[in-house]
Structures are given as C-alpha cells and as structure tokens.
Design an enzyme around this catalytic site. Structure first.
Site, PDB file in Angstrom:
ATOM      1  N   THR A 132       0.821  -1.212   0.000  1.00  0.00           N
ATOM      2  CA  THR A 132       0.000   0.000   0.000  1.00  0.00           C
ATOM      3  C   THR A 132       0.856   1.264   0.000  1.00  0.00           C
ATOM      4  O   THR A 132       2.007   1.244   0.480  1.00  0.00           O
ATOM      5  CB  THR A 132      -0.903  -0.007   1.254  1.00  0.00           C
ATOM      6  OG1 THR A 132      -1.474   1.286   1.439  1.00  0.00           O
ATOM      7  CG2 THR A 132      -0.122  -0.346   2.517  1.00  0.00           C
ATOM      8  N   ASP A 133       0.272   2.363  -0.471  1.00  0.00           N
ATOM      9  CA  ASP A 133       0.959   3.658  -0.393  1.00  0.00           C
ATOM     10  C   ASP A 133       1.050   4.157   1.048  1.00  0.00           C
ATOM     11  O   ASP A 133       1.827   5.064   1.348  1.00  0.00           O
ATOM     12  CB  ASP A 133       0.268   4.708  -1.278  1.00  0.00           C
ATOM     13  CG  ASP A 133      -1.204   4.948  -0.943  1.00  0.00           C
ATOM     14  OD1 ASP A 133      -1.734   4.297  -0.014  1.00  0.00           O
ATOM     15  OD2 ASP A 133      -1.841   5.786  -1.621  1.00  0.00           O
ATOM     16  N   GLU A 134       0.259   3.563   1.957  1.00  0.00           N
ATOM     17  CA  GLU A 134       0.222   4.079   3.333  1.00  0.00           C
ATOM     18  C   GLU A 134       1.548   3.880   4.059  1.00  0.00           C
ATOM     19  O   GLU A 134       1.798   4.525   5.077  1.00  0.00           O
ATOM     20  CB  GLU A 134      -0.941   3.446   4.109  1.00  0.00           C
ATOM     21  CG  GLU A 134      -2.252   3.643   3.374  1.00  0.00           C
ATOM     22  CD  GLU A 134      -3.497   3.400   4.213  1.00  0.00           C
ATOM     23  OE1 GLU A 134      -3.423   3.436   5.447  1.00  0.00           O
ATOM     24  OE2 GLU A 134      -4.556   3.182   3.591  1.00  0.00           O
ATOM     25  N   TYR A 158      -1.858  -0.505  11.002  1.00  0.00           N
ATOM     26  CA  TYR A 158      -1.999  -1.166   9.697  1.00  0.00           C
ATOM     27  C   TYR A 158      -0.796  -0.883   8.813  1.00  0.00           C
ATOM     28  O   TYR A 158      -0.130  -1.796   8.310  1.00  0.00           O
ATOM     29  CB  TYR A 158      -3.297  -0.711   8.999  1.00  0.00           C
ATOM     30  CG  TYR A 158      -3.312  -1.031   7.515  1.00  0.00           C
ATOM     31  CD1 TYR A 158      -3.303  -2.345   7.065  1.00  0.00           C
ATOM     32  CD2 TYR A 158      -3.317  -0.008   6.556  1.00  0.00           C
ATOM     33  CE1 TYR A 158      -3.300  -2.650   5.701  1.00  0.00           C
ATOM     34  CE2 TYR A 158      -3.318  -0.295   5.198  1.00  0.00           C
ATOM     35  CZ  TYR A 158      -3.314  -1.613   4.774  1.00  0.00           C
ATOM     36  OH  TYR A 158      -3.300  -1.915   3.435  1.00  0.00           O
ATOM     37  N   LYS A 162       2.183  -3.390   7.339  1.00  0.00           N
ATOM     38  CA  LYS A 162       2.459  -3.590   5.905  1.00  0.00           C
ATOM     39  C   LYS A 162       3.913  -3.206   5.590  1.00  0.00           C
ATOM     40  O   LYS A 162       4.585  -3.865   4.800  1.00  0.00           O
ATOM     41  CB  LYS A 162       1.500  -2.746   5.046  1.00  0.00           C
ATOM     42  CG  LYS A 162       0.057  -3.215   5.051  1.00  0.00           C
ATOM     43  CD  LYS A 162      -0.157  -4.598   4.456  1.00  0.00           C
ATOM     44  CE  LYS A 162       0.045  -4.644   2.960  1.00  0.00           C
ATOM     45  NZ  LYS A 162      -0.355  -5.993   2.426  1.00  0.00           N
TER      46      LYS A 162
END
Ligand code: NAD
Ligand code: TYD
Length: 355
Positions: A132-134, A158, A162
């Site tokens: 993810t970009d997060e 989260y 990741k």
C-alpha cells in the site's frame, strides 16, 4: 498454475475473476475467510476446475509447503492481509499476526519450495507482494506524490505492519535471491468492496437512510484507483516486472473525502432518488476524526508507465459510476455481508464518535 492468497477478499476476488476470465492458467486460492473474506465473491467460479479454493492461513507453514509441493506454482501473489486502518486502531494484534508473522511464514515456505526447483523454474519463479501507499506516511498539500524511493514513514498499526512485511519481502530478495516483486498502490474502489471502507459504506448507508459519517473536516486526500485497473497492473508487473523492484500503482485521482461523498450522493440522486425527493447529501454527518489520521496520499505512477507501459483505463468519473451501479444491482450481496459481526463493528467504530 499460480497461487493467490487472500483471493476471497475485495481486491483478491476481483483479481481471481479477472485472471480466469483472461487466461486458462489455473489458480489456487488460499484464504482464511476472516470477516473480510467472502466465498460469495467467487460464486461465478462454482464448478470451475481451474479454481482450487483452500480455506487456510498464510501463517500455516505446513499447509503452504504442502500446497506448493503438490501444485508447483510458477508464481505467488500475496494479497492476504488485515486491511482496515480503523480496525487496526481498535485491535492491532491481528495485523501483526497476519501481515508480519503470516507473511514471514509464507516467505519461509516459499523459500524452501523455490530452493528445490530446477534452474529454469527457479529463474522464472515470482513472489509478488501487494502493498500500500500508506507505508510512505502522510504528505503535505504541496509535497510531490510518493515515488518508489520515498522513505517509509508508516503512521497506523496497519501501515506499520504492511511496511514490516515489505521489508521482509525485500530482505528475502537481498539475502536469499528470492525473485520478489512489490507493488504499492493507492486506495482501491469497485465491486465487492466491503462496506467498512469509505466508498461502499457511503453507498450502503445512503440507501439505508443512515448518516454518512465524515471523519474530521473531510478534507483528507486519497488517490483513488479502480480495482480492475489495479488487477491489470498486477498482471503486468507479474509478466514484466524486474525482480527486486517496487512499482507504485495509482489512478491519478487525488480527491478530498468530502468530494468523494458528494459524488456518491449525486450519482445516487440520479440513479436511485430518495423517496422524499431530497438530496442524499443531507445525510452527511461530521464525526470525530480518526486518531493519527493521515492527511494526504498521492501516488506517482510514472515508473510503471515508463518501464512496463501500464496506465489506468478508468477515470474516476467512469469508475465511480460503475461502482455505484454495481452496488445498486447487487443488494443481496450487500445484505449478506451485513452480518451480526458487521453490525458489531459499526457499533464499535461509530457508536463512540460524536456527530
Ligand atoms: P480485504 O480485507 O478485503 O481482504 C483480505 C483477504 O485476506 C480476505 O479474504 C481475508 O479472509 C484474507 N486473509 C486475512 N488474513 C489471512 C490469513 N492469515 N491467511 C489467509 N488469508 C487471510 O483486503 P483488500 O482490500 O482486498 O486488500 C488486499 C491487499 O491489498 C492487502 O494486502 C492490502 O494491504 C492491499 N491494499 C489494499 C488497498 C485497498 O484500497 N483496499 C490499497 C492498497 C493496498
Ligand atoms: P478508508 O476507506 O478506511 O481507507 P484508508 O484509511 O485506508 O485510506 O478511508 C478512506 C478515507 O475516508 C480516510 O481518510 C478515512 C475517511 N473515512 C471517513 O471519513 N468516514 C468513514 O466512515 C470511513 C470508513 C473513512
């Protein structure tokens, strides 16, 4: 054949359906069927011998080792994860278990299998990790979009979990030579999206006459990607990506949350007007913000375009219309996912937020 993990969830199910619509190469689908996994997403594949569904955990090394030696896949695509930021705030442990420990066990099983392959099969093998970009953290309004070299700065349990899994995948390439590929994509939307996430939640609540809960001032920005565009990007990276490389995948659709909610409301006004003739946006309710809420994500997707020739096919206008239409046409699916567990989550997350 290939092995997909998490293929009963939102993106995984779209990927499995698209894959089998375009190829006769079989697929093993390993999924734990958490609250987010739903076999109904794969109902169209009932009786299709190309799809082998296995109910299990990516952290079960015995199971994954057995599946690998039995089916000898040429590639693995790892979608399986706990994926919802708000849930990670209420209870981070499952995120650590699946996203970090589970990915570690999967990598170990894959390393054992891959080491045992003959030279040509070893070279052709790929482990594609969907991230993810997060992991890159939050951008200020004027900052450039995330490129693949942006530093990791995850802010939620989260995104931290990741980020840890991305590091493990990277290390297995660097240390053991495992041919890995990593994709970091922006917020997806489209069919089969579980209604705990912004877009499906707004559609489902609007139609049920419920409040549309906007966190904080609604000016947080996300970069929206239609899920089938994400699936085509993954296929492209699997085919032509260079082992050890990371590819950012985005839709070039940066929008503030409030604009997303207004767009959903306007489409529903057009396609399924309220019985009282009033606009759906009257249901918007501003609620307490998410703790540590990232202000802005934006993906610079030029590398995947330049190196692999991938570009999204949908604009936000076309993708969101398809999405709203899908939810209108699949009300049974919506009813079936709104189980007691779903209702308990809604109470937990929204019950304590002040309007
Ligand atoms: P999802 O929550 O809808 O689905 C996750 C799936 O994984 C479910 O089917 C679940 O049953 C399965 N699963 C969970 N734990 C498992 C385990 N231990 N073993 C086997 N299966 C397990 O998630 P999604 O939105 O489809 O996301 C898929 C992947 O894409 C995730 O890795 C996520 O981090 C990443 N991603 C998602 C988005 C997005 O906008 N949804 C954006 C960027 C990256
Ligand atoms: P979400 O769909 O949970 O994805 P992510 O947190 O991974 O980006 O949320 C998208 C944005 O919408 C995020 O800024 C939080 C916001 N949001 C709301 O304002 N209200 C809601 O009820 C939800 C679920 C999200």
């Amino acid at each position: 054949m290939i092995l997909v993990t998490g293929g009963a969830g939102f993106i995984g199910a779209n990927f499995v359906l698209d894959w089998l619509a375009q190829s006769d190469e079989g697929l093993i689908n390993l999924d734990k069927l958490t609250y987010a996994g739903n076999r109904e997403n794969l109902a169209a594949l009932a009786g299709d011998p190309r799809h082998i569904f296995v109910h299990g955990d990516i952290g079960d090394r015995q199971l994954t080792s057995r599946l690998l030696s039995q089916h000898q896949p040429r590639a693995i695509i790892n979608f399986a994860a706990e994926s919802h930021v708000d849930r990670s705030i209420h209870g981070p442990e499952d995120f650590i278990q699946t996203n970090i420990v589970g990915t570690f066990h999967l990598l170990e099983a894959v390393r054992g299998y891959w080491s045992s392959l003959r030279d040509d099969a070893r070279q052709g093998f790929r482990f594609l990790h969907v991230s993810t970009d997060e992991v890159y953290g939050s951008l200020a309004r004027e900052e450039a979009a995330f490129s693949e070299t942006h530093r990791y700065e995850p802010n939620s349990p989260y995104s931290a979990s990741k980020a840890a899994s991305d590091h493990l995948v990277r290390a297995y390439h660097h240390t053991y030579g495992l041919p890995v590929l990593t994709t970091n994509c922006s917020n997806n939307y489209g069919p089969y999206h579980f209604p705990e996430k912004l877009i499906p939640l707004m559609i489902v609540n609007a139609l049920a006459g419920k409040p549309l809960p906007v966190y904080g001032d609604g000016q947080q920005i996300r970069d929206w990607l239609y899920v089938r565009d994400h699936c085509s990007a993954i296929r492209r990276v699997l085919d032509a990506g260079r082992p050890g490389e990371t590819y950012n995948v985005g839709g070039w659709n940066e929008k503030p949350n409030l604009e997303i909610v207004h767009t959903v409301c306007a489409l529903l006004d057009e396609l399924r007007p309220r019985a009282d003739g009033k606009p759906y946006r009257e249901q918007i309710s501003y609620v307490t913000d998410r703790p540590g809420h990232d202000r802005r994500y934006a993906i610079d997707a030029r590398k995947i375009e330049r190196e692999l020739g991938w570009k999204p096919a949908e604009t936000f206008a076309t993708g969101i219309r398809k999405t709203v239409q899908w939810y209108l046409e699949n009300q049974d699916w919506v009813r079936n996912v709104q189980s007691g567990v779903y209702r308990a989550w809604v109470e937990k997350n929204y019950g304590a937020r002040q309007p």
